[in-house]
Design a protein around this motif. Structure first.
Motif, PDB file in Angstrom:
ATOM      1  N   VAL A   9      45.071  53.561  44.006  1.00 28.38           N
ATOM      2  CA  VAL A   9      43.954  53.297  44.927  1.00 28.38           C
ATOM      3  C   VAL A   9      42.753  52.746  44.155  1.00 28.38           C
ATOM      4  CG1 VAL A   9      42.291  54.359  46.499  1.00 28.38           C
ATOM      5  CG2 VAL A   9      44.700  55.038  46.589  1.00 28.38           C
ATOM      6  N   TYR A  10      42.453  53.375  43.020  1.00 31.87           N
ATOM      7  CA  TYR A  10      41.328  52.906  42.191  1.00 31.87           C
ATOM      8  C   TYR A  10      41.547  51.466  41.736  1.00 31.87           C
ATOM      9  CZ  TYR A  10      38.618  52.004  38.018  1.00 31.87           C
ATOM     10  OH  TYR A  10      37.807  51.403  37.091  1.00 31.87           O
ATOM     11  N   LEU A  11      42.741  51.180  41.201  1.00 32.88           N
ATOM     12  CA  LEU A  11      43.011  49.860  40.644  1.00 32.88           C
ATOM     13  C   LEU A  11      42.997  48.779  41.721  1.00 32.88           C
ATOM     14  CD1 LEU A  11      45.785  50.884  38.082  1.00 32.88           C
ATOM     15  CD2 LEU A  11      43.404  50.296  37.585  1.00 32.88           C
ATOM     16  N   LYS A  12      43.470  49.108  42.904  1.00 34.03           N
ATOM     17  CA  LYS A  12      43.409  48.140  44.000  1.00 34.03           C
ATOM     18  C   LYS A  12      41.964  47.912  44.441  1.00 34.03           C
ATOM     19  CE  LYS A  12      48.098  48.987  45.662  1.00 34.03           C
ATOM     20  NZ  LYS A  12      48.962  49.580  46.706  1.00 34.03           N
ATOM     21  N   ASN A  13      41.172  48.990  44.426  1.00 37.50           N
ATOM     22  CA  ASN A  13      39.751  48.871  44.745  1.00 37.50           C
ATOM     23  C   ASN A  13      39.033  47.968  43.749  1.00 37.50           C
ATOM     24  OD1 ASN A  13      36.796  50.143  44.193  1.00 37.50           O
ATOM     25  ND2 ASN A  13      37.306  50.263  46.370  1.00 37.50           N
ATOM     26  N   LYS A  14      39.498  48.001  42.490  1.00 39.60           N
ATOM     27  CA  LYS A  14      38.908  47.163  41.433  1.00 39.60           C
ATOM     28  C   LYS A  14      39.538  45.768  41.404  1.00 39.60           C
ATOM     29  CE  LYS A  14      36.544  48.541  38.360  1.00 39.60           C
ATOM     30  NZ  LYS A  14      35.079  48.582  38.089  1.00 39.60           N
ATOM     31  N   LYS A  15      40.429  45.517  42.386  1.00 37.21           N
ATOM     32  CA  LYS A  15      41.100  44.215  42.494  1.00 37.21           C
ATOM     33  C   LYS A  15      41.928  43.870  41.255  1.00 37.21           C
ATOM     34  CE  LYS A  15      37.938  42.238  45.901  1.00 37.21           C
ATOM     35  NZ  LYS A  15      37.371  43.531  46.282  1.00 37.21           N
ATOM     36  N   ILE A  16      42.569  44.891  40.695  1.00 36.75           N
ATOM     37  CA  ILE A  16      43.491  44.673  39.591  1.00 36.75           C
ATOM     38  C   ILE A  16      44.738  43.964  40.125  1.00 36.75           C
ATOM     39  CG2 ILE A  16      44.894  45.783  37.812  1.00 36.75           C
ATOM     40  CD1 ILE A  16      41.835  45.992  37.438  1.00 36.75           C
ATOM     41  N   ASN A  17      45.193  42.970  39.391  1.00 43.93           N
ATOM     42  CA  ASN A  17      46.350  42.181  39.816  1.00 43.93           C
ATOM     43  C   ASN A  17      47.646  42.868  39.389  1.00 43.93           C
ATOM     44  OD1 ASN A  17      47.746  40.033  40.910  1.00 43.93           O
ATOM     45  ND2 ASN A  17      47.604  38.790  39.052  1.00 43.93           N
ATOM     46  N   PHE A  18      48.522  43.189  40.353  1.00 46.40           N
ATOM     47  CA  PHE A  18      49.827  43.787  40.076  1.00 46.40           C
ATOM     48  C   PHE A  18      50.911  42.731  40.298  1.00 46.40           C
ATOM     49  CE2 PHE A  18      47.389  47.609  40.782  1.00 46.40           C
ATOM     50  CZ  PHE A  18      47.999  48.566  39.989  1.00 46.40           C
ATOM     51  N   LEU A  19      51.795  42.569  39.322  1.00 44.80           N
ATOM     52  CA  LEU A  19      52.904  41.643  39.452  1.00 44.80           C
ATOM     53  C   LEU A  19      54.222  42.384  39.257  1.00 44.80           C
ATOM     54  CD1 LEU A  19      51.616  38.584  37.367  1.00 44.80           C
ATOM     55  CD2 LEU A  19      51.561  38.862  39.850  1.00 44.80           C
ATOM     56  N   LYS A  20      55.109  42.253  40.232  1.00 45.38           N
ATOM     57  CA  LYS A  20      56.427  42.878  40.129  1.00 45.38           C
ATOM     58  C   LYS A  20      57.356  41.895  39.440  1.00 45.38           C
ATOM     59  CE  LYS A  20      59.554  45.744  42.839  1.00 45.38           C
ATOM     60  NZ  LYS A  20      59.893  46.246  44.195  1.00 45.38           N
ATOM     61  N   GLU A  21      57.220  41.816  38.130  1.00 47.09           N
ATOM     62  CA  GLU A  21      57.963  40.870  37.301  1.00 47.09           C
ATOM     63  C   GLU A  21      58.472  41.584  36.052  1.00 47.09           C
ATOM     64  OE1 GLU A  21      58.470  37.536  37.688  1.00 47.09           O
ATOM     65  OE2 GLU A  21      56.823  36.684  38.871  1.00 47.09           O
ATOM     66  N   GLU A  22      59.484  41.005  35.429  1.00 45.00           N
ATOM     67  CA  GLU A  22      59.951  41.506  34.134  1.00 45.00           C
ATOM     68  C   GLU A  22      59.601  40.483  33.061  1.00 45.00           C
ATOM     69  OE1 GLU A  22      63.998  42.808  31.709  1.00 45.00           O
ATOM     70  OE2 GLU A  22      64.139  42.082  33.784  1.00 45.00           O
ATOM     71  N   ILE A  23      58.790  40.905  32.102  1.00 45.38           N
ATOM     72  CA  ILE A  23      58.439  40.023  31.000  1.00 45.38           C
ATOM     73  C   ILE A  23      59.571  40.029  29.983  1.00 45.38           C
ATOM     74  CG2 ILE A  23      56.780  39.570  29.147  1.00 45.38           C
ATOM     75  CD1 ILE A  23      55.714  39.100  31.996  1.00 45.38           C
ATOM     76  N   ILE A  24      60.067  38.829  29.634  1.00 45.65           N
ATOM     77  CA  ILE A  24      61.196  38.749  28.701  1.00 45.65           C
ATOM     78  C   ILE A  24      60.819  38.107  27.369  1.00 45.65           C
ATOM     79  CG2 ILE A  24      62.931  38.734  30.533  1.00 45.65           C
ATOM     80  CD1 ILE A  24      63.106  35.679  30.189  1.00 45.65           C
TER      81      ILE A  24
END
Length: 360
Positions: A167-182
């Protein structure tokens, strides 16, 4: 690390891994004004969501060295972060008091000596005739349990904490990516992270918090970082015996190495195992209930209502956790074994200091 003072924009940090360590790093760095992207192929389904949330610092018997410093620092930092996160979840708190018990007389004498050698630390010896011990003996039908209580240690509900951080991170507009870094590489003064879906993320720095997978992304193999998996299983057991009231037990305690958390009058959690592979063993009930010799009737395999596991990482050949500044703008912070929730504040504090050296 050399500074990037010519970059007047807020630096963009990529955090690889969305467990408690990744999210806590995002928490502190966002408070410092950094732009944050968190990338993880599962986001909320990782080992952190399987944790029990016990915070054992003052009960830790080694009172010197790096491990003790990290524990002590985290305990000092936790109140600050709890206060901030309570703005998003007023119910979030640390349930104080943690109890360590044993049926072994030699181990009890060592615990007594530890308490007597560390006065004014919130530690107290629990003798056989204490009310706490009597209640535990009554529920588990035992006679020889004794131990110590720490009034400064405790437990935080892991799912509540992770949800609040979200909730905090979304409030701070943190970008979430559902990806796998290779793959990651450095190009000029930036880092480029390539995902399995062929996306590229350009950032000023990368923090590797993705447990066992982090070592696959380290370019310079001379660092020779090794991690091994440690799988931990836990059980939820439910009893319908009217004479058993599990809420008469302490809210969280440990008997002979097994952590016990009563949930309701008739439901309890027991965890966890240390299995050095990635596939859970089948005889988990026996392993988790071997803390007493003669089990009460309600503590039976048939009463298991839920079981789960999480895979943690533990460093090989060096202490836990791994906190290293590998090269300009590349930090690894992983391998916390069982202490991710406890050490998250000291971890994020260290990472913030390293990045501030670089960017300020």
């Amino acid at each position: 690390m050399k500074g990037l003072k010519e970059n007047f924009q807020k630096p963009h940090i990529l955090i690889v891994g969305a467990g408690i360590i990744g999210k806590f790093n995002a928490l502190e760095l966002s408070e410092l004004g950094y732009q944050i992207t968190i990338v993880d192929p599962t986001l909320d389904k990782n080992s952190s969501s399987a944790a029990l949330g016990l915070l054992m610092g003052y009960m830790y018997q080694k009172r010197n060295g790096r491990s003790w410093i990290l524990r002590k620092q985290s305990h000092e930092l936790w109140p600050k972060w709890i206060k901030l996160l309570q703005e998003f979840n007023p119910e979030l708190h640390i349930e104080k008091r943690l109890i360590q018990l044993t049926t072994n007389d030699v181990k009890f004498e060592k615990l007594k000596k530890f308490v007597n050698d560390n006065t004014n630390q919130g530690l107290e010896i629990l003798e056989k005739d204490s009310i706490i011990i009597k209640n535990i003996n009554n529920i588990f039908k035992t006679k020889n349990i004794k131990g110590v209580i720490s009034h400064k240690d405790g437990r935080i509900d892991p799912q509540s904490l992770l949800d609040t951080l979200n909730v905090y991170l979304k409030n701070k507009k943190i970008n979430f990516l559902k990806e796998e870094i290779i793959k990651i590489k450095r190009f000029n003064k930036q880092w480029i992270a390539a995902s399995r879906s062929n996306n590229e993320i350009k950032t000023d720095a990368i923090i590797l918090c993705n447990s066992l997978n982090s070592i696959n992304l380290i370019i310079d193999k001379s660092h020779k970082i090794k991690l091994k998996p440690v799988l931990g299983q836990a059980l939820e057991i439910c009893t319908n015996l009217h004479e058993v009231n599990l809420l008469s037990l302490p809210k969280h305690f440990n008997i002979n190495g097994k952590n016990i958390i009563p949930l309701t009058k008739n439901k309890i959690i027991i965890g966890s195992t240390d299995e050095y592979h990635e596939k859970p063993e089948e005889n988990v009930f026996e392993k988790l209930t071997d803390f007493i010799e003669n089990k009460p009737s309600w503590l039976s395999r048939e009463r298991v209502t839920r079981k789960w596991f999480g895979i943690r990482s533990r460093p090989e050949g060096e202490p836990s956790p791994i906190q290293k500044n590998l090269e300009n703008g590349l930090i690894i912070c992983t391998g916390f074994y069982k202490n991710g929730f406890l050490l998250a504040p000291s971890c994020s504090h260290w990472v913030a200091n390293e990045l501030n050296k670089y960017f300020i």
